[in-house]
Enzyme design. Structure first.
Site, PDB file in Angstrom:
ATOM      1  N   LYS A 113       0.845  -1.208   0.000  1.00  0.00           N
ATOM      2  CA  LYS A 113       0.000   0.000   0.000  1.00  0.00           C
ATOM      3  C   LYS A 113       0.878   1.256   0.000  1.00  0.00           C
ATOM      4  CE  LYS A 113      -4.449  -1.104  -0.034  1.00  0.00           C
ATOM      5  NZ  LYS A 113      -4.304  -2.293  -0.856  1.00  0.00           N
ATOM      6  N   LYS A 193      -2.871  -9.513  -8.431  1.00  0.00           N
ATOM      7  CA  LYS A 193      -4.233 -10.010  -8.223  1.00  0.00           C
ATOM      8  C   LYS A 193      -5.272  -9.043  -8.778  1.00  0.00           C
ATOM      9  CE  LYS A 193      -5.773  -7.912  -3.988  1.00  0.00           C
ATOM     10  NZ  LYS A 193      -6.856  -7.938  -3.065  1.00  0.00           N
ATOM     11  N   LYS A 196     -10.077  -4.028  -6.923  1.00  0.00           N
ATOM     12  CA  LYS A 196     -10.927  -2.877  -7.240  1.00  0.00           C
ATOM     13  C   LYS A 196     -10.085  -1.647  -7.516  1.00  0.00           C
ATOM     14  CE  LYS A 196     -14.217  -3.993  -3.644  1.00  0.00           C
ATOM     15  NZ  LYS A 196     -13.335  -4.061  -2.469  1.00  0.00           N
TER      16      LYS A 196
HETATM   17  P1  ADP Z   1      -9.962  -5.184  -3.213  1.00  0.00           P
HETATM   18  O1  ADP Z   1      -8.529  -5.591  -3.113  1.00  0.00           O
HETATM   19  O2  ADP Z   1     -10.546  -5.510  -4.523  1.00  0.00           O
HETATM   20  O3  ADP Z   1     -10.223  -3.767  -2.789  1.00  0.00           O
HETATM   21  P2  ADP Z   1     -10.828  -5.970  -0.598  1.00  0.00           P
HETATM   22  O4  ADP Z   1      -9.492  -5.580  -0.062  1.00  0.00           O
HETATM   23  O5  ADP Z   1     -12.019  -5.169  -0.175  1.00  0.00           O
HETATM   24  O6  ADP Z   1     -10.762  -6.076  -2.188  1.00  0.00           O
HETATM   25  O7  ADP Z   1     -11.066  -7.499  -0.236  1.00  0.00           O
HETATM   26  C1  ADP Z   1     -12.346  -8.045   0.000  1.00  0.00           C
HETATM   27  C2  ADP Z   1     -12.263  -9.545   0.019  1.00  0.00           C
HETATM   28  O8  ADP Z   1     -12.052 -10.037  -1.304  1.00  0.00           O
HETATM   29  C3  ADP Z   1     -11.112 -10.116   0.860  1.00  0.00           C
HETATM   30  O9  ADP Z   1     -11.566 -11.305   1.458  1.00  0.00           O
HETATM   31  C4  ADP Z   1     -10.038 -10.422  -0.154  1.00  0.00           C
HETATM   32  O10 ADP Z   1      -9.176 -11.451   0.278  1.00  0.00           O
HETATM   33  C5  ADP Z   1     -10.895 -10.877  -1.322  1.00  0.00           C
HETATM   34  N1  ADP Z   1     -10.190 -10.639  -2.588  1.00  0.00           N
HETATM   35  C6  ADP Z   1      -9.864  -9.441  -3.124  1.00  0.00           C
HETATM   36  N2  ADP Z   1      -9.237  -9.598  -4.293  1.00  0.00           N
HETATM   37  C7  ADP Z   1      -9.151 -10.952  -4.503  1.00  0.00           C
HETATM   38  C8  ADP Z   1      -8.610 -11.748  -5.551  1.00  0.00           C
HETATM   39  N3  ADP Z   1      -8.050 -11.208  -6.619  1.00  0.00           N
HETATM   40  N4  ADP Z   1      -8.707 -13.092  -5.433  1.00  0.00           N
HETATM   41  C9  ADP Z   1      -9.305 -13.684  -4.364  1.00  0.00           C
HETATM   42  N5  ADP Z   1      -9.840 -12.958  -3.345  1.00  0.00           N
HETATM   43  C10 ADP Z   1      -9.753 -11.619  -3.407  1.00  0.00           C
END
Ligand code: ADP
Length: 327
Positions: A113, A193, A196
């Site tokens: 981050k 990965k 969002k």
């Molecule tokens: P983002 O990284 O998209 O903002 P969040 O940090 O809000 O998502 O994560 C929300 C949930 O989704 C968590 O449980 C996270 O581990 C899961 N998650 C986010 N991105 C992935 C991914 N690419 N593959 C599997 N799980 C994910």
């Protein structure tokens, strides 16, 4: 017999994408029938990265509606908006007093981050895993359906629970991650990965078929080689892993064969994926409309969840304050 408690949350940083769906929501759906579940929109985590305060309330509501449309059933689980239950912040402060700063500074998620937002390195970002520990421990959660990227935070959570228990007497369980098949959905852009906060990396659950097609069209495929085994990483590997996640197994075999025979057509593979993804998302999108049109129903689900969560949180906080000598 009391059911085990489950807790998980998603940030309100944008619409839910396939990574959130496979890594988190699928696990929530699998657990809601047999466990005592609380699923949250973690808005206090959302504000640790740059965000638009005028849009935060609507983003929070969109995630609640996504949860409902995905099949989370308020008769089986409680939906929470994190900032509405003040115990999260109080417990996070109390837990922060027993945890070393150096351990937080070393976490890969914090370093990532910092690299992503070099001009927005704030205390909240460093504090993130402590707040996340308090999210789950406030409800004495034992199982946490989240993606593999959250494993370092789960480790911190367990360390904090252990330390608290050894200092003040047994209070908290040591939460474990509930793993799903898709606990790491790769980015469409080829590396890292799906997230969002990375443009071009994701497909949202609300995307129509044309949007899905366009997003896949932009996904890179040139691996610099063709023939032999399907690569293990990079754009081509990611497309194959999406075929697997969407259980397009016979097509997977066909395209694998095409790849080995050096006659793979990526436009064809992408079209198969477009159709497969849209087929899975369509029922979600139809259910979503019902909740979008019934705002009273959504309000009452949020309020019911809030009241239930506050009650459980208060019980934990009475116990924690007493054990720490604060009352
Ligand atoms: P983002 O990284 O998209 O903002 P969040 O940090 O809000 O998502 O994560 C929300 C949930 O989704 C968590 O449980 C996270 O581990 C899961 N998650 C986010 N991105 C992935 C991914 N690419 N593959 C599997 N799980 C994910």
């Amino acid at each position: 017999m009391n059911k085990k408690r489950v807790y998980s949350g998603i940030r309100a940083t944008g619409r839910l994408h396939l990574g959130n769906y496979f890594g988190a929501v699928k696990g929530m759906l699998a657990l809601q029938d047999n466990y005592d579940c609380i699923f949250s929109v973690v808005d206090l985590h959302t504000i640790t990265v740059p965000y638009d305060s005028s849009k935060l309330q609507s983003s929070i509501r969109e995630i609640i509606i996504d949860y409902l449309a995905a099949g989370l059933d308020p008769k089986k689980c409680h939906l929470e908006i994190q900032s509405k239950v003040l115990g999260h912040v109080e417990l996070a402060y109390l837990l922060s007093t027993i945890y070393p700063v150096s351990r937080l500074e070393d976490l890969p998620t914090y370093k990532d981050k910092k690299a992503q937002y070099p001009k927005y390195i704030n205390m909240g970002l460093l504090y993130y895993p402590v707040l996340m520990a308090s999210d789950v421990l406030l409800y004495k959660g034992e199982l946490v359906p989240v993606g593999i990227d959250q494993e370092p935070h789960l480790e911190v959570m367990r360390e904090i629970a252990r330390k608290f228990n050894s200092m003040f007497g047994h209070t908290f369980p040591e939460p474990q991650r509930f793993k799903t098949d898709g606990d790491y959905v790769p980015s469409l852009s080829g590396g890292g990965k799906m997230s969002k906060s990375i443009v071009g990396s994701y497909i949202n659950l609300t995307d129509d078929i044309e949007t899905i097609r366009t997003r896949l069209a932009l996904a890179p495929t040139d691996s610099g080689k063709i023939g032999g085994e399907v690569p293990k990483e990079g754009g081509v590997a990611n497309l194959f892993s999406l075929l697997r996640l969407f259980k397009l197994d016979s097509q997977y075999k066909k395209f694998e064969q095409d790849y080995m025979n050096k006659n793979i057509h990526y436009a064809e593979l992408k079209e198969v994926l477009t159709q497969g993804i849209y087929k899975e998302l369509k029922p979600f999108q139809e259910r979503r409309k019902i909740f979008e049109e019934d705002s009273n129903l959504v309000d009452s689900i949020i309020e019911e969840g809030r009241l239930k969560c506050i009650k459980i949180a208060q019980e934990t906080m009475v116990e924690v304050r007493k054990k720490m000598g604060l009352s």
